[in-house]
Design a protein around this motif. Sequence first.
Motif, PDB file in Angstrom:
ATOM      1  N   GLY A 150       0.818  -1.209   0.000  1.00  0.00           N
ATOM      2  CA  GLY A 150       0.000   0.000   0.000  1.00  0.00           C
ATOM      3  C   GLY A 150       0.847   1.252   0.000  1.00  0.00           C
ATOM      4  N   PHE A 151       1.939   1.244   0.781  1.00  0.00           N
ATOM      5  CA  PHE A 151       2.803   2.419   0.858  1.00  0.00           C
ATOM      6  C   PHE A 151       3.496   2.655  -0.473  1.00  0.00           C
ATOM      7  CE2 PHE A 151       5.793   5.496   2.307  1.00  0.00           C
ATOM      8  CZ  PHE A 151       5.302   5.997   3.505  1.00  0.00           C
ATOM      9  N   ALA A 152       3.966   1.577  -1.119  1.00  0.00           N
ATOM     10  CA  ALA A 152       4.620   1.716  -2.425  1.00  0.00           C
ATOM     11  C   ALA A 152       3.647   2.290  -3.447  1.00  0.00           C
ATOM     12  CB  ALA A 152       5.159   0.363  -2.880  1.00  0.00           C
ATOM     13  N   TYR A 153       2.420   1.797  -3.450  1.00  0.00           N
ATOM     14  CA  TYR A 153       1.427   2.328  -4.381  1.00  0.00           C
ATOM     15  C   TYR A 153       1.037   3.760  -4.024  1.00  0.00           C
ATOM     16  CZ  TYR A 153       0.527  -1.688  -7.389  1.00  0.00           C
ATOM     17  OH  TYR A 153       0.645  -2.667  -8.332  1.00  0.00           O
ATOM     18  N   TYR A 154       1.005   4.077  -2.732  1.00  0.00           N
ATOM     19  CA  TYR A 154       0.702   5.444  -2.310  1.00  0.00           C
ATOM     20  C   TYR A 154       1.777   6.404  -2.815  1.00  0.00           C
ATOM     21  CZ  TYR A 154      -0.227   9.429   0.773  1.00  0.00           C
ATOM     22  OH  TYR A 154      -0.492  10.689   1.265  1.00  0.00           O
ATOM     23  N   MET A 155       3.048   6.023  -2.680  1.00  0.00           N
ATOM     24  CA  MET A 155       4.125   6.856  -3.198  1.00  0.00           C
ATOM     25  C   MET A 155       4.009   7.007  -4.705  1.00  0.00           C
ATOM     26  SD  MET A 155       7.618   6.306  -1.013  1.00  0.00           S
ATOM     27  CE  MET A 155       7.954   4.640  -1.525  1.00  0.00           C
ATOM     28  N   ALA A 156       3.741   5.895  -5.397  1.00  0.00           N
ATOM     29  CA  ALA A 156       3.624   5.948  -6.855  1.00  0.00           C
ATOM     30  C   ALA A 156       2.433   6.803  -7.280  1.00  0.00           C
ATOM     31  CB  ALA A 156       3.496   4.534  -7.418  1.00  0.00           C
ATOM     32  N   ALA A 157       1.310   6.652  -6.583  1.00  0.00           N
ATOM     33  CA  ALA A 157       0.105   7.411  -6.940  1.00  0.00           C
ATOM     34  C   ALA A 157       0.302   8.905  -6.754  1.00  0.00           C
ATOM     35  CB  ALA A 157      -1.085   6.931  -6.115  1.00  0.00           C
ATOM     36  N   THR A 158       0.985   9.302  -5.673  1.00  0.00           N
ATOM     37  CA  THR A 158       1.185  10.725  -5.399  1.00  0.00           C
ATOM     38  C   THR A 158       2.342  11.314  -6.186  1.00  0.00           C
ATOM     39  OG1 THR A 158       2.454  10.108  -3.417  1.00  0.00           O
ATOM     40  CG2 THR A 158       0.139  10.676  -3.098  1.00  0.00           C
ATOM     41  N   THR A 159       3.061  10.481  -6.928  1.00  0.00           N
ATOM     42  CA  THR A 159       4.160  10.961  -7.765  1.00  0.00           C
ATOM     43  C   THR A 159       3.810  10.914  -9.249  1.00  0.00           C
ATOM     44  OG1 THR A 159       5.740  10.078  -6.142  1.00  0.00           O
ATOM     45  CG2 THR A 159       6.624  10.721  -8.285  1.00  0.00           C
ATOM     46  N   PHE A 160       3.183   9.823  -9.682  1.00  0.00           N
ATOM     47  CA  PHE A 160       2.998   9.579 -11.116  1.00  0.00           C
ATOM     48  C   PHE A 160       1.550   9.621 -11.585  1.00  0.00           C
ATOM     49  CE2 PHE A 160       6.751   7.192  -9.631  1.00  0.00           C
ATOM     50  CZ  PHE A 160       7.735   7.827 -10.376  1.00  0.00           C
ATOM     51  N   CYS A 161       0.604   9.859 -10.690  1.00  0.00           N
ATOM     52  CA  CYS A 161      -0.807   9.838 -11.067  1.00  0.00           C
ATOM     53  C   CYS A 161      -1.453  11.215 -10.938  1.00  0.00           C
ATOM     54  CB  CYS A 161      -1.589   8.851 -10.195  1.00  0.00           C
ATOM     55  SG  CYS A 161      -1.202   7.128 -10.519  1.00  0.00           S
ATOM     56  N   THR A 162      -2.371  11.484 -11.836  1.00  0.00           N
ATOM     57  CA  THR A 162      -3.190  12.679 -11.758  1.00  0.00           C
ATOM     58  C   THR A 162      -3.973  12.668 -10.445  1.00  0.00           C
ATOM     59  OG1 THR A 162      -3.425  12.625 -14.158  1.00  0.00           O
ATOM     60  CG2 THR A 162      -4.995  13.981 -12.940  1.00  0.00           C
ATOM     61  N   ALA A 163      -4.166  13.836  -9.862  1.00  0.00           N
ATOM     62  CA  ALA A 163      -4.868  13.926  -8.581  1.00  0.00           C
ATOM     63  C   ALA A 163      -6.268  13.330  -8.677  1.00  0.00           C
ATOM     64  CB  ALA A 163      -4.956  15.377  -8.123  1.00  0.00           C
ATOM     65  N   TYR A 164      -6.685  12.682  -7.613  1.00  0.00           N
ATOM     66  CA  TYR A 164      -8.023  12.104  -7.539  1.00  0.00           C
ATOM     67  C   TYR A 164      -9.059  13.221  -7.447  1.00  0.00           C
ATOM     68  CZ  TYR A 164     -11.718   8.841  -6.256  1.00  0.00           C
ATOM     69  OH  TYR A 164     -12.874   8.089  -6.242  1.00  0.00           O
ATOM     70  N   GLY A 503      -0.053  34.138  -9.819  1.00  0.00           N
ATOM     71  CA  GLY A 503      -1.083  33.175 -10.159  1.00  0.00           C
ATOM     72  C   GLY A 503      -0.997  31.882  -9.385  1.00  0.00           C
ATOM     73  N   ALA A 504      -1.821  30.925  -9.807  1.00  0.00           N
ATOM     74  CA  ALA A 504      -1.897  29.616  -9.155  1.00  0.00           C
ATOM     75  C   ALA A 504      -2.142  28.560 -10.223  1.00  0.00           C
ATOM     76  CB  ALA A 504      -3.023  29.605  -8.121  1.00  0.00           C
ATOM     77  N   THR A 505      -1.904  27.309  -9.839  1.00  0.00           N
ATOM     78  CA  THR A 505      -2.023  26.182 -10.754  1.00  0.00           C
ATOM     79  C   THR A 505      -3.085  25.229 -10.218  1.00  0.00           C
ATOM     80  OG1 THR A 505       0.328  26.391 -11.308  1.00  0.00           O
ATOM     81  CG2 THR A 505      -0.743  24.300 -11.856  1.00  0.00           C
ATOM     82  N   PRO A 506      -3.994  24.740 -11.071  1.00  0.00           N
ATOM     83  CA  PRO A 506      -5.014  23.801 -10.592  1.00  0.00           C
ATOM     84  C   PRO A 506      -4.392  22.551  -9.968  1.00  0.00           C
ATOM     85  CG  PRO A 506      -5.531  24.576 -12.796  1.00  0.00           C
ATOM     86  CD  PRO A 506      -4.147  25.055 -12.499  1.00  0.00           C
ATOM     87  N   TYR A 507      -5.022  22.026  -8.942  1.00  0.00           N
ATOM     88  CA  TYR A 507      -4.473  20.850  -8.265  1.00  0.00           C
ATOM     89  C   TYR A 507      -4.439  19.630  -9.177  1.00  0.00           C
ATOM     90  CZ  TYR A 507      -9.076  18.616  -7.527  1.00  0.00           C
ATOM     91  OH  TYR A 507     -10.286  17.990  -7.702  1.00  0.00           O
ATOM     92  N   THR A 508      -5.240  19.643 -10.237  1.00  0.00           N
ATOM     93  CA  THR A 508      -5.285  18.532 -11.186  1.00  0.00           C
ATOM     94  C   THR A 508      -4.219  18.645 -12.272  1.00  0.00           C
ATOM     95  OG1 THR A 508      -6.961  19.768 -12.398  1.00  0.00           O
ATOM     96  CG2 THR A 508      -7.748  18.085 -10.873  1.00  0.00           C
ATOM     97  N   SER A 509      -3.409  19.685 -12.220  1.00  0.00           N
ATOM     98  CA  SER A 509      -2.433  19.934 -13.281  1.00  0.00           C
ATOM     99  C   SER A 509      -1.389  18.831 -13.387  1.00  0.00           C
ATOM    100  CB  SER A 509      -1.729  21.268 -13.026  1.00  0.00           C
ATOM    101  OG  SER A 509      -0.641  21.451 -13.918  1.00  0.00           O
ATOM    102  N   LYS A 510      -0.928  18.613 -14.615  1.00  0.00           N
ATOM    103  CA  LYS A 510       0.180  17.677 -14.857  1.00  0.00           C
ATOM    104  C   LYS A 510       1.506  18.225 -14.327  1.00  0.00           C
ATOM    105  CE  LYS A 510      -1.592  14.137 -17.173  1.00  0.00           C
ATOM    106  NZ  LYS A 510      -1.430  12.725 -16.725  1.00  0.00           N
ATOM    107  N   ALA A 511       1.514  19.476 -13.894  1.00  0.00           N
ATOM    108  CA  ALA A 511       2.723  20.054 -13.314  1.00  0.00           C
ATOM    109  C   ALA A 511       3.143  19.331 -12.047  1.00  0.00           C
ATOM    110  CB  ALA A 511       2.504  21.540 -13.005  1.00  0.00           C
ATOM    111  N   PHE A 512       2.225  18.537 -11.464  1.00  0.00           N
ATOM    112  CA  PHE A 512       2.528  17.817 -10.236  1.00  0.00           C
ATOM    113  C   PHE A 512       2.580  16.306 -10.468  1.00  0.00           C
ATOM    114  CE2 PHE A 512      -0.229  21.541  -9.168  1.00  0.00           C
ATOM    115  CZ  PHE A 512       0.823  22.380  -8.823  1.00  0.00           C
ATOM    116  N   VAL A 513       2.649  15.905 -11.733  1.00  0.00           N
ATOM    117  CA  VAL A 513       2.659  14.483 -12.094  1.00  0.00           C
ATOM    118  C   VAL A 513       3.933  14.175 -12.868  1.00  0.00           C
ATOM    119  CG1 VAL A 513       1.432  12.624 -13.274  1.00  0.00           C
ATOM    120  CG2 VAL A 513       0.137  14.512 -12.250  1.00  0.00           C
ATOM    121  N   TRP A 514       4.796  13.358 -12.285  1.00  0.00           N
ATOM    122  CA  TRP A 514       6.056  13.025 -12.945  1.00  0.00           C
ATOM    123  C   TRP A 514       5.856  11.893 -13.948  1.00  0.00           C
ATOM    124  CZ3 TRP A 514       9.986  16.265 -12.448  1.00  0.00           C
ATOM    125  CH2 TRP A 514       9.961  17.130 -11.350  1.00  0.00           C
TER     126      TRP A 514
END
Length: 528
Positions: A150-164, A503-514
């Motif tokens: 779960g922790f490995a997937y949590y790290m991967a999700a918060t690094t490589f996935c678009t925000a929920y 300005g600001a960036t939407p939380y869903t932005s790809k700017a936060f997805v590696w």
Amino acid sequence: MKKILLFTVMLLQFSACKNEEFFELERPVQSPWTKLSEFDRAVIGPYALLFAKGDWGNVYNYWYLYKNAVADDVAWSTPGDGTWGWYRDTEANKAWTDDIFNTSYNAISSVNDALQFVDDAGGAPFPKITADDQKHNLERIVGELHFLRGFAYYMAATTFCTAYVPGGPNNAREIPLRTTKATSYEDASTPKIGTTQEIWDQVLADFDKAYQMLPERFVAGKMHASYQAGRANKFAAAAMLARAHFAMGNYPKALEFASFVIDKNGGDYDLSEEPIEAFNKSMLARGKETIMYIPSYDLTYGKQNLHATCFSNMFQKTVCGWTATHMDYETLKRLGWMQNPKSDTTIGIAAKRDKRFTQLCFVREPANVPQALRLPNRYYETRVNLTWRTIVSDKSARGPEAGYTNVPQIRLAEMYLTRASCAFKAGDKKQAAADLNIVRKRAWNAAVAKVAYESSPNFVTESNVTEQMIGDERLIEMFCEGDRIDYLRAMKKEVGNGDRGAGATPYTSKAFVWPVPVVERSLNNGYQ
């Protein structure tokens, strides 16, 4: 080296294509776990992969390094250096984000192998063990395996996935979803690419299983001795369930699990100690608020990774000359810590009376102050040549053995602030104010403020508590622990650009997805 590795992978791929029977062994490999006492190695391996592998950095370290870089609370001393992602240039692969991906999936594969071993034996791989061993060891180990996956997937999700997005489709397919051991070349080379929804569902499923199976605490004489050294227990699993539900915008469930950690821990965790006590243990010990930590104290196998110096003041036992991260100037002004940082070096009373500033931050002076005017016992920038005063995190290497200081991963203060945010969302401002006051009071220095916290203007009531107050308190409390970007995405708020521009960036932005590593995309048929 990368070309050699790629050629090797391609050669293996070609060989496997010509030799599918490679996976059909005439005599299966013997299990590495022939008795229960050996099965503890099944979790020690993934723990090492996620939290201890490497010298300059490990996967956990890299994970929160890049999350520190992209949030709205930090500025960067060397903005021309694109290595660290401060510009949110997430369209480009970074060596260490690739390492987060690769090593996380190594850990996931290792866990899948161990869980398959248990499943193949009908849940009883060691049928002759006692009821005590079944409860205190086998079930605990299986619970830890689920926690680690779960922790490995949590790290991967918060690094490589678009925000929920609550109520959204959440159908982007970005990372592989593997929950079983590969048994053929086709299976190994064509894993399912999970949707955002499926990945987060898996995170919840693993942490829930861990929550059901893990013990609340170490029991001497019944459990493997290493289990007492920072490993996951029921409260760690509950804390991660709070984090996961929070990330998904399910605030009632996040509140439920944060409350379990806070209210049901039997006195194991509280905020009775000074803030620094979570960060200064170079032995088998933890601060009273520390729910889970990396036991870096071991002089043979431990040691903090050195890339922590990118966002903290200390390098081993000396001040680090290349620290890159410091608190954003707009943030300093909003918090009242410095009113005009680039022209006025005055540290405000809001900082001076806050123990997290005095104990866990460090002031670095400008490089352009003439030698004759420099004050004793101050650190003046030399390598990064900044021309104004900065405030940096000072949470690493704070124990007596410096680099062998344990690293907190989950702290109780975070749970209080998560519950405060969730209570506020639910309209329960009384609970939100009470939780915020608990965290604020722990950090309050009455001797400097010259007034008790309860009598100060900072004391919060249900009539004046705001979401901004809770968010700013969390920023201070969790500064440079990789939390800020996760908090903003969990609250579904725009992310300020800070010193990057207006300005600001939407939380869903790809700017936060590696991006997923290039080699993974090219060799994994699931992406084709």
